[in-house]
Every structure is written in structure tokens, then in C-alpha cells.
Design a protein around this motif. Structure first.
Motif, PDB file in Angstrom:
ATOM      1  N   SER A 104       0.826  -1.209   0.000  1.00  0.00           N
ATOM      2  CA  SER A 104       0.000   0.000   0.000  1.00  0.00           C
ATOM      3  C   SER A 104       0.860   1.260   0.000  1.00  0.00           C
ATOM      4  O   SER A 104       0.548   2.241  -0.676  1.00  0.00           O
ATOM      5  N   LYS A 105       1.941   1.226   0.751  1.00  0.00           N
ATOM      6  CA  LYS A 105       2.813   2.391   0.882  1.00  0.00           C
ATOM      7  C   LYS A 105       3.563   2.692  -0.421  1.00  0.00           C
ATOM      8  O   LYS A 105       3.626   3.840  -0.849  1.00  0.00           O
ATOM      9  N   VAL A 106       4.139   1.654  -1.054  1.00  0.00           N
ATOM     10  CA  VAL A 106       4.975   1.900  -2.233  1.00  0.00           C
ATOM     11  C   VAL A 106       4.205   1.813  -3.546  1.00  0.00           C
ATOM     12  O   VAL A 106       4.678   2.297  -4.571  1.00  0.00           O
ATOM     13  N   GLY A 107       3.034   1.178  -3.526  1.00  0.00           N
ATOM     14  CA  GLY A 107       2.235   1.017  -4.735  1.00  0.00           C
ATOM     15  C   GLY A 107       2.480  -0.318  -5.425  1.00  0.00           C
ATOM     16  O   GLY A 107       3.526  -0.950  -5.234  1.00  0.00           O
ATOM     17  N   ASN A 108       1.511  -0.737  -6.214  1.00  0.00           N
ATOM     18  CA  ASN A 108       1.569  -2.041  -6.877  1.00  0.00           C
ATOM     19  C   ASN A 108       2.750  -2.162  -7.841  1.00  0.00           C
ATOM     20  O   ASN A 108       3.433  -3.188  -7.869  1.00  0.00           O
ATOM     21  N   GLU A 109       2.966  -1.139  -8.649  1.00  0.00           N
ATOM     22  CA  GLU A 109       4.032  -1.188  -9.658  1.00  0.00           C
ATOM     23  C   GLU A 109       5.414  -1.305  -9.020  1.00  0.00           C
ATOM     24  O   GLU A 109       6.236  -2.129  -9.438  1.00  0.00           O
ATOM     25  N   THR A 110       5.669  -0.481  -8.010  1.00  0.00           N
ATOM     26  CA  THR A 110       6.972  -0.516  -7.335  1.00  0.00           C
ATOM     27  C   THR A 110       7.171  -1.846  -6.630  1.00  0.00           C
ATOM     28  O   THR A 110       8.256  -2.435  -6.699  1.00  0.00           O
ATOM     29  N   ALA A 111       6.146  -2.340  -5.949  1.00  0.00           N
ATOM     30  CA  ALA A 111       6.250  -3.635  -5.272  1.00  0.00           C
ATOM     31  C   ALA A 111       6.507  -4.745  -6.282  1.00  0.00           C
ATOM     32  O   ALA A 111       7.308  -5.654  -6.033  1.00  0.00           O
ATOM     33  N   SER A 112       5.845  -4.665  -7.425  1.00  0.00           N
ATOM     34  CA  SER A 112       6.041  -5.654  -8.479  1.00  0.00           C
ATOM     35  C   SER A 112       7.497  -5.696  -8.939  1.00  0.00           C
ATOM     36  O   SER A 112       8.089  -6.779  -9.069  1.00  0.00           O
ATOM     37  N   LYS A 113       8.079  -4.545  -9.147  1.00  0.00           N
ATOM     38  CA  LYS A 113       9.477  -4.468  -9.569  1.00  0.00           C
ATOM     39  C   LYS A 113      10.420  -4.897  -8.455  1.00  0.00           C
ATOM     40  O   LYS A 113      11.399  -5.608  -8.686  1.00  0.00           O
ATOM     41  N   THR A 114      10.120  -4.471  -7.234  1.00  0.00           N
ATOM     42  CA  THR A 114      10.974  -4.798  -6.093  1.00  0.00           C
ATOM     43  C   THR A 114      11.023  -6.302  -5.846  1.00  0.00           C
ATOM     44  O   THR A 114      12.097  -6.862  -5.598  1.00  0.00           O
ATOM     45  N   ASP A 161       9.956  -8.667  -8.007  1.00  0.00           N
ATOM     46  CA  ASP A 161      10.102  -9.397  -9.269  1.00  0.00           C
ATOM     47  C   ASP A 161       8.950 -10.380  -9.508  1.00  0.00           C
ATOM     48  O   ASP A 161       9.149 -11.558  -9.798  1.00  0.00           O
ATOM     49  N   VAL A 162       7.739  -9.865  -9.353  1.00  0.00           N
ATOM     50  CA  VAL A 162       6.524 -10.646  -9.623  1.00  0.00           C
ATOM     51  C   VAL A 162       5.545  -9.768 -10.398  1.00  0.00           C
ATOM     52  O   VAL A 162       5.636  -8.544 -10.350  1.00  0.00           O
ATOM     53  N   PRO A 163       4.592 -10.378 -11.094  1.00  0.00           N
ATOM     54  CA  PRO A 163       3.608  -9.578 -11.837  1.00  0.00           C
ATOM     55  C   PRO A 163       2.734  -8.717 -10.917  1.00  0.00           C
ATOM     56  O   PRO A 163       2.518  -9.057  -9.745  1.00  0.00           O
ATOM     57  N   VAL A 164       2.227  -7.630 -11.457  1.00  0.00           N
ATOM     58  CA  VAL A 164       1.353  -6.731 -10.700  1.00  0.00           C
ATOM     59  C   VAL A 164       0.127  -7.493 -10.193  1.00  0.00           C
ATOM     60  O   VAL A 164      -0.339  -7.250  -9.075  1.00  0.00           O
ATOM     61  N   GLY A 165      -0.395  -8.415 -10.978  1.00  0.00           N
ATOM     62  CA  GLY A 165      -1.548  -9.203 -10.546  1.00  0.00           C
ATOM     63  C   GLY A 165      -1.279  -9.992  -9.277  1.00  0.00           C
ATOM     64  O   GLY A 165      -2.146 -10.125  -8.413  1.00  0.00           O
ATOM     65  N   THR A 166      -0.068 -10.504  -9.158  1.00  0.00           N
ATOM     66  CA  THR A 166       0.325 -11.231  -7.944  1.00  0.00           C
ATOM     67  C   THR A 166       0.363 -10.280  -6.760  1.00  0.00           C
ATOM     68  O   THR A 166      -0.121 -10.611  -5.666  1.00  0.00           O
ATOM     69  N   ILE A 167       0.921  -9.097  -6.972  1.00  0.00           N
ATOM     70  CA  ILE A 167       0.981  -8.078  -5.909  1.00  0.00           C
ATOM     71  C   ILE A 167      -0.428  -7.741  -5.433  1.00  0.00           C
ATOM     72  O   ILE A 167      -0.701  -7.661  -4.227  1.00  0.00           O
ATOM     73  N   LYS A 168      -1.351  -7.563  -6.369  1.00  0.00           N
ATOM     74  CA  LYS A 168      -2.734  -7.246  -6.002  1.00  0.00           C
ATOM     75  C   LYS A 168      -3.355  -8.368  -5.186  1.00  0.00           C
ATOM     76  O   LYS A 168      -4.083  -8.115  -4.213  1.00  0.00           O
ATOM     77  N   SER A 169      -3.079  -9.610  -5.550  1.00  0.00           N
ATOM     78  CA  SER A 169      -3.604 -10.755  -4.800  1.00  0.00           C
ATOM     79  C   SER A 169      -3.073 -10.765  -3.373  1.00  0.00           C
ATOM     80  O   SER A 169      -3.812 -11.039  -2.427  1.00  0.00           O
ATOM     81  N   TRP A 170      -1.779 -10.486  -3.211  1.00  0.00           N
ATOM     82  CA  TRP A 170      -1.194 -10.426  -1.870  1.00  0.00           C
ATOM     83  C   TRP A 170      -1.788  -9.279  -1.080  1.00  0.00           C
ATOM     84  O   TRP A 170      -2.121  -9.431   0.096  1.00  0.00           O
TER      85      TRP A 170
END
Length: 66
Positions: free
Chosen positions: A8-18, A20-29
Motif C-alpha cells: 500500500s505504501k509503495v504502490g503495486n508497480e513498485t512492489a512488483s518491480k521490487t 520481481d513478480v507480476p502486478v496481478g500477484t501483488i494485487k492478490s497479496w
């Protein structure tokens, strides 16, 4: 810091890059639909430099009911 809070703090895109998983996975988590597998969790703890711990991903052992 809880994994959901970090995302939530860094955003989906940044977490995805950090992590190394797809944005969809980040959203699921983030929404609690799924959790990282242990190997990915180890990577998360490592790349977050301890900001996110194992317990931040899976919860405290004391919370497990027997």
C-alpha cells in the motif's frame, strides 16, 4: 511492516518491480487472496532489508490455534 502495508505504501508497480513478480500477484497479496510461497517470501525478506519479516508475511506463531 506487514506485506500488505508495504505494498500500500509503495504502490503495486513498485512492489512488483521490487519483488520481481507480476502486478496481478501483488494485487492478490495486497487483498489477501493469496500469500507468497516460502521461496518468494525469503526473497521478499531479503530485498526489503528486514522491513518485512517472515511473520509480517505469514503471521505470528502465537496466533496459530492448536
Amino acid at each position: 511492516m506487514k506485506l500488505k502495508d508495504f505494498i500500500s505504501k509503495v504502490g503495486n508497480e513498485t512492489a512488483s518491480k521490487t519483488f520481481d513478480v507480476p502486478v496481478g500477484t501483488i494485487k492478490s497479496w495486497r487483498h489477501g487472496v493469496s500469500i507468497p510461497k516460502p521461496e518468494r517470501a525469503k526473497h521478499i525478506v531479503k530485498v526489503s532489508r528486514g522491513m518485512i519479516s517472515w511473520e509480517d508475511i505469514y503471521g505470528d506463531l502465537e496466533d496459530v490455534q492448536q
